[in-house]
Write an enzyme that holds these catalytic residues in place. Sequence first.
Site, PDB file in Angstrom:
ATOM      1  N   GLN A  34      66.469  39.139  39.152  1.00 27.32           N
ATOM      2  CA  GLN A  34      67.335  37.971  39.038  1.00 27.32           C
ATOM      3  C   GLN A  34      66.536  36.667  39.161  1.00 27.32           C
ATOM      4  OE1 GLN A  34      70.767  38.199  41.633  1.00 27.32           O
ATOM      5  NE2 GLN A  34      71.795  39.622  40.257  1.00 27.32           N
ATOM      6  N   HIS A  74      77.131  40.260  51.425  1.00 27.77           N
ATOM      7  CA  HIS A  74      76.125  41.318  51.362  1.00 27.77           C
ATOM      8  C   HIS A  74      75.282  41.414  52.638  1.00 27.77           C
ATOM      9  CE1 HIS A  74      76.813  42.235  47.138  1.00 27.77           C
ATOM     10  NE2 HIS A  74      76.739  40.963  46.843  1.00 27.77           N
ATOM     11  N   GLU A 123      80.028  33.664  47.151  1.00 29.62           N
ATOM     12  CA  GLU A 123      80.277  35.110  47.072  1.00 29.62           C
ATOM     13  C   GLU A 123      78.983  35.907  47.251  1.00 29.62           C
ATOM     14  OE1 GLU A 123      82.740  36.241  43.753  1.00 29.62           O
ATOM     15  OE2 GLU A 123      83.834  34.342  43.776  1.00 29.62           O
ATOM     16  N   ASP A 171      64.578  36.606  51.950  1.00 30.52           N
ATOM     17  CA  ASP A 171      65.621  37.343  52.669  1.00 30.52           C
ATOM     18  C   ASP A 171      66.498  36.345  53.412  1.00 30.52           C
ATOM     19  OD1 ASP A 171      67.168  38.935  54.328  1.00 30.52           O
ATOM     20  OD2 ASP A 171      65.499  40.203  54.973  1.00 30.52           O
TER      21      ASP A 171
END
Length: 351
Positions: free
Chosen positions: A132, A179, A175, A155
Amino acid sequence: MAPTADKAREDGRQEMRIDGYTKFWQKDANKEAEVDTTIRLDSYSDVVNGYYDGATELYEYGWAKCFHFSRFYKGESFAASLARHEHYLSSNMQLRAGMRVLDVGCGVGGPAREIAQFSDANIVGLNNNDFQVHRARKYTKKAGLENQVTFVKGDFMKLAEQFGENSFDAVYAIEATCHAPTWEGVYGEIMKVLKPGGVFGVYEWCMTDAWDPSNPKHKELQHQIELGNGIPEMRTIRKSREALLSVGFEIEHEEDLADRPDEIRWYYPLEGDLSKAQTLWDLFTVWRMSWSGKFVTHSALWVFEKIGMLPKGTVDVGETLKIAADALVKGGQTKLFTPMYLVISRKPIQN
């Protein structure tokens, strides 16, 4: 536990990581145990990367380069709705020229580019997925925004280590922080990298407070959303609020935008009902979620994976996206799930 990837493609995707993605879940929610959730939380990086290695191109094909939901006005195009959702967040955060802003979990950079052009702020996009990041940089260079929008791999549970404390005027997440293995962990890191008085805006994925973990149907819905979207553990709005407050944020505004009485619901593109398409161009977006669109996509993926054009395991990840679509529509219809719990909060000037 899924095996660690040892075969990387030139574009950064790792085949064993994709192929091992579904091994983090029991297919039957009734067989899920606490140990399964613990393994996913401990291995959140492999879970998320395995999912996005396989799902990114499918997202771009079936949705857009902005991996999020949005509200719709009647007759509003899909693309316009996505942009308005991003502008709404930027406006509520009062982003402006000269601000250094962190996009946590930036995907392929669609929102970062849009918000940069809307606000004139300088955006740094953070992503832990090589594939990505590569695509985000390519699209941003093509748009001529590489001097205003940059991307780094990192991270989000180690933001202070990577950027240093008090290094951003504002941080947003669209959004993405669902995760994280814990909200306290990721929100705490965001708190550290914000300058005193800095603002944090988030569209959070949550089970609503109407969700009851003791209800088997509710638990099954949670399980399907997790499996279909690469989320180690879905949590409630209440827990998001509590986590923000526990790390020291001052909440200035909060609202579940999915709870507004919109005539056109946020999940309509997932239903595959061509009669609901808002514009002629949106027919194609809606068709891709219809039974025929899903069949065509599945068949193409199967062929491309067989001949090596796609990494092994992409078809399996594609199948989880079908589970996701059905679960998200159901979650929206029952109001047990929201992808747009909006919170604008601020780091105190003095701790």
